[in-house]
Design a protein around this motif. Structure first.
Motif, PDB file in Angstrom:
ATOM      1  N   GLU A 125     -59.742  -5.448   4.427  1.00  0.00           N
ATOM      2  CA  GLU A 125     -58.636  -4.896   5.219  1.00  0.00           C
ATOM      3  C   GLU A 125     -58.906  -4.861   6.723  1.00  0.00           C
ATOM      4  O   GLU A 125     -58.032  -5.211   7.512  1.00  0.00           O
ATOM      5  CB  GLU A 125     -58.291  -3.486   4.715  1.00  0.00           C
ATOM      6  CG  GLU A 125     -57.900  -3.427   3.237  1.00  0.00           C
ATOM      7  CD  GLU A 125     -56.643  -4.210   2.905  1.00  0.00           C
ATOM      8  OE1 GLU A 125     -55.970  -4.702   3.829  1.00  0.00           O
ATOM      9  OE2 GLU A 125     -56.329  -4.337   1.706  1.00  0.00           O
ATOM     10  N   GLU A 166     -51.511  -8.744  -2.150  1.00  0.00           N
ATOM     11  CA  GLU A 166     -52.168 -10.037  -1.973  1.00  0.00           C
ATOM     12  C   GLU A 166     -52.505 -10.753  -3.286  1.00  0.00           C
ATOM     13  O   GLU A 166     -53.524 -11.437  -3.356  1.00  0.00           O
ATOM     14  CB  GLU A 166     -53.448  -9.843  -1.157  1.00  0.00           C
ATOM     15  CG  GLU A 166     -54.561  -9.038  -1.835  1.00  0.00           C
ATOM     16  CD  GLU A 166     -54.750  -7.655  -1.253  1.00  0.00           C
ATOM     17  OE1 GLU A 166     -53.735  -7.058  -0.838  1.00  0.00           O
ATOM     18  OE2 GLU A 166     -55.877  -7.166  -1.209  1.00  0.00           O
ATOM     19  N   GLU A 197     -50.654 -10.297   3.766  1.00  0.00           N
ATOM     20  CA  GLU A 197     -51.010 -10.551   2.361  1.00  0.00           C
ATOM     21  C   GLU A 197     -51.511 -11.985   2.155  1.00  0.00           C
ATOM     22  O   GLU A 197     -52.373 -12.229   1.322  1.00  0.00           O
ATOM     23  CB  GLU A 197     -49.820 -10.257   1.439  1.00  0.00           C
ATOM     24  CG  GLU A 197     -49.167  -8.890   1.623  1.00  0.00           C
ATOM     25  CD  GLU A 197     -50.108  -7.698   1.470  1.00  0.00           C
ATOM     26  OE1 GLU A 197     -51.245  -7.872   1.005  1.00  0.00           O
ATOM     27  OE2 GLU A 197     -49.696  -6.583   1.856  1.00  0.00           O
TER      28      GLU A 197
HETATM   29 ZN   LIG Z   1     -54.302  -5.496   3.000  1.00  0.00          ZN
END
Ligand SMILES: [Zn+2]
Length: 555
Positions: free
Chosen positions: A366, A309, A344
């Motif tokens: 996450e 990301e 991402e």
């Molecule tokens: Zn991730």
């Protein structure tokens, strides 16, 4: 004499605090979290030599020798003193060599322990002073074992056997390739990157390209600039035979430019494939507020690993394949979106804009990110059931071995346990417990908009939940984030009664639960003692474990 004295204070301070921190682990019962090593202590805890200054700017200059897999560079760190300081800690992987550190053009002394570098200035810097110092260094940076999870440099070749290099370092820390204050709570206001590479290759990084300057030795320097706060691990470099793929994102009569970079032979497929990123951005803006980095642009960059990301420079390595990407067996997305692009790019909100204050709270990056992917399907197909189907497809990967949130101040990147899939299921469960979608989506949007470009903890999230619902969900947070245990709903039925109770829960756990009785939803408030309600003979009962992360156990 004074400097030696400082070193002793530095060490004894850390030893003293080391013991205290271990005893102060929240909720006392962490199991199977990693042992606190000396280096994780030095990297994880914000001692006074780190908290006494605030980085405002990094100027990163690195020359790459791809054949030797080595780097040679210098980084100028600009900072503001938050206290009177005559020494500070900066971080650089211990395998990299420091040639010199300069302050006001003169070399200063330094002391290294593990990845920490104590820098001793020749004078006291007053509080609230802007100052800078420069670290000259070189060496062979860590290679990536399994990027992006086990990060470092990936030195690879493209299909035409030409060099193709990329770095990923979440968890390992940016200190594996450049010196910085390597704590997730520290973001500079802006960053300049000047990467010098062989002239037959391009160097792509975050933000906007400012200049391309050819050097004498058949090398070229690419200068990139990020005009926003950015996590250290998001700063990245990619080197290869890249070409630009241009696109635009139009919103409310404003045109934003997207300049993706892919290997030259993938230009055509990328032109057709990457526009789906605009749908992703529109979805995240609708539910979680504006994209924060348009002045740095948005781009996808092809890399020789799965992806990462990297802020305003999202890296992509999923093979331009909507169904059969490199990890399709575990990551089906109904053929409507590339899992890498949505995951991402979503991190531009969850992680890059709203960042965990300590890496132990990384579920905010996450778990929430994976949960929003379920919401993407709900929105796309206008179907709650599809979002449940997606969540069911990832449920078997939950382990319930360690709590989602572990110790603070220990450089504990909670990426290996249940952060992703259980994190998503816990959010889905909280939505069901709150049982009011207007409130739920309001919580998510306000949390993201109000905390844009800042740092948050698990407690901050639940403070927002309390503010919006009027209910204290501490019991929920303690069960699902600070304990590894999945609540169990034990139940049985007789001809006239349905009996139910919680097991495997904390004493204060009072979550409501949905039960289908002959197809009609009933909301109950189980305790740890059996309760019951009346049913007719031969009633069909279903515990709604598709809305709540609980294990239904028929006695
Ligand atoms: Zn991730």
């Amino acid at each position: 004499m004074k400097k030696r004295y400082s070193i002793l204070i530095f060490c004894s301070l850390l030893v003293a605090c080391n013991g205290n921190i271990a005893n102060l682990r929240p909720h006392g019962s962490q199991t199977n979290t990693p042992e606190l090593t000396r280096n994780n202590y030095l990297m994880g805890f914000l001692n006074e030599y780190r908290s006494s200054y605030d980085v405002t700017y990094y100027d990163i200059n690195i020359d790459f020798d791809i054949e030797q897999k080595s780097i040679d560079g210098f980084v100028t760190i600009k900072a503001k003193s938050l206290d009177e300081i005559d020494a500070l800690q900066v971080d650089l992987a211990k395998n990299l060599n420091i040639q010199k550190i300069t302050y006001q053009d003169s070399p200063v002394k330094y002391y290294r322990e593990e990845d920490a570098v104590m820098v001793y200035f020749n004078q006291t810097i007053d509080k609230d002073t802007l100052f800078d110092f420069t670290i000259h260094y070189n060496g062979i940076p860590q290679s990536a074992d399994n990027p992006p999870w086990a990060g470092g440099f990936t030195w690879s070749k493209d299909k035409n056997d030409r060099d193709w290099v990329a770095v990923s370092c979440e968890g390992e820390g940016a200190r594996i390739w450049w010196p910085n204050k390597d704590h997730i709570s520290e973001e500079p206001d802006s960053v300049r990157m000047a990467f010098t590479v062989p002239s037959d290759l391009m160097s792509i990084a975050n933000g906007q390209l400012r200049s391309v300057v050819e050097k004498e030795n058949n090398k070229t320097t690419y200068e990139w600039f990020v005009n926003n706060p950015i996590n250290n691990y998001n700063i990245s470099v990619q080197i290869g035979n890249y070409v630009a793929v241009q696109d635009t994102f139009i919103k409310e009569n404003t045109t934003h430019y997207m300049n993706h970079y892919v290997l030259d032979y993938n230009k055509e497929v990328a032109q057709n494939y990457f526009p789906q990123s605009k749908e992703v951005i529109r979805f995240y803006e609708k539910y979680f507020g504006d994209y924060q980095w348009w002045d740095d642009g948005y781009k996808l960059i092809e890399v020789p690993y799965l992806g990462m990301e990297h802020q305003s420079a999202v890296t992509y390595g999923n093979g331009f394949s909507i169904y059969n990407g490199v990890r399709s067996s575990s990551w089906g997305m109904y053929g409507v979106i590339d899992p890498l692009i949505i995951h991402e790019s979503g991190h531009e909100w969850f992680g890059n804009s709203v960042t965990a204050i300590d890496p132990t709270h990384i579920w905010i990056h996450e778990g929430l990110q994976v949960y929003t992917e379920a919401l993407y399907f709900e929105d796309k197909f206008n179907s709650y059931e599809v979002s449940v189907d997606y969540l069911k497809s990832i449920k078997s990967r939950i382990q319930n071995k360690i709590p989602i949130v572990g110790p603070e101040g220990e450089n504990y990147w909670a990426l290996n346990g249940d952060t992703y899939m259980k994190g998503a299921w816990v959010m889905h469960t909280l939505r069901s417990a709150i049982n009011d979608d207007a409130i739920w989506f309001g919580i998510l949007k306000e949390f993201m908009v109000e905390n844009a470009k800042s740092h948050v903890s698990t407690e901050d999230f639940f403070n927002k939940v309390k503010e919006k619902t009027g209910t204290d969900y501490t019991y929920f947070s303690e069960q699902y984030f600070y304990s590894p245990n999945q609540p169990e709903l034990e139940y049985y039925q007789t001809d006239s009664e349905f009996y139910y109770r919680w097991d495997n829960v904390n004493d204060n756990f009072v979550m409501p639960m949905g039960i289908l009785v002959n197809g009609i939803e009933k909301r109950v408030f189980p305790l740890q003692e059996f309760q019951s309600f009346d049913i007719s003979k031969h009633s069909t009962i279903e515990v709604m474990d598709w809305k709540f992360y609980v294990k239904a156990i028929k006695k």
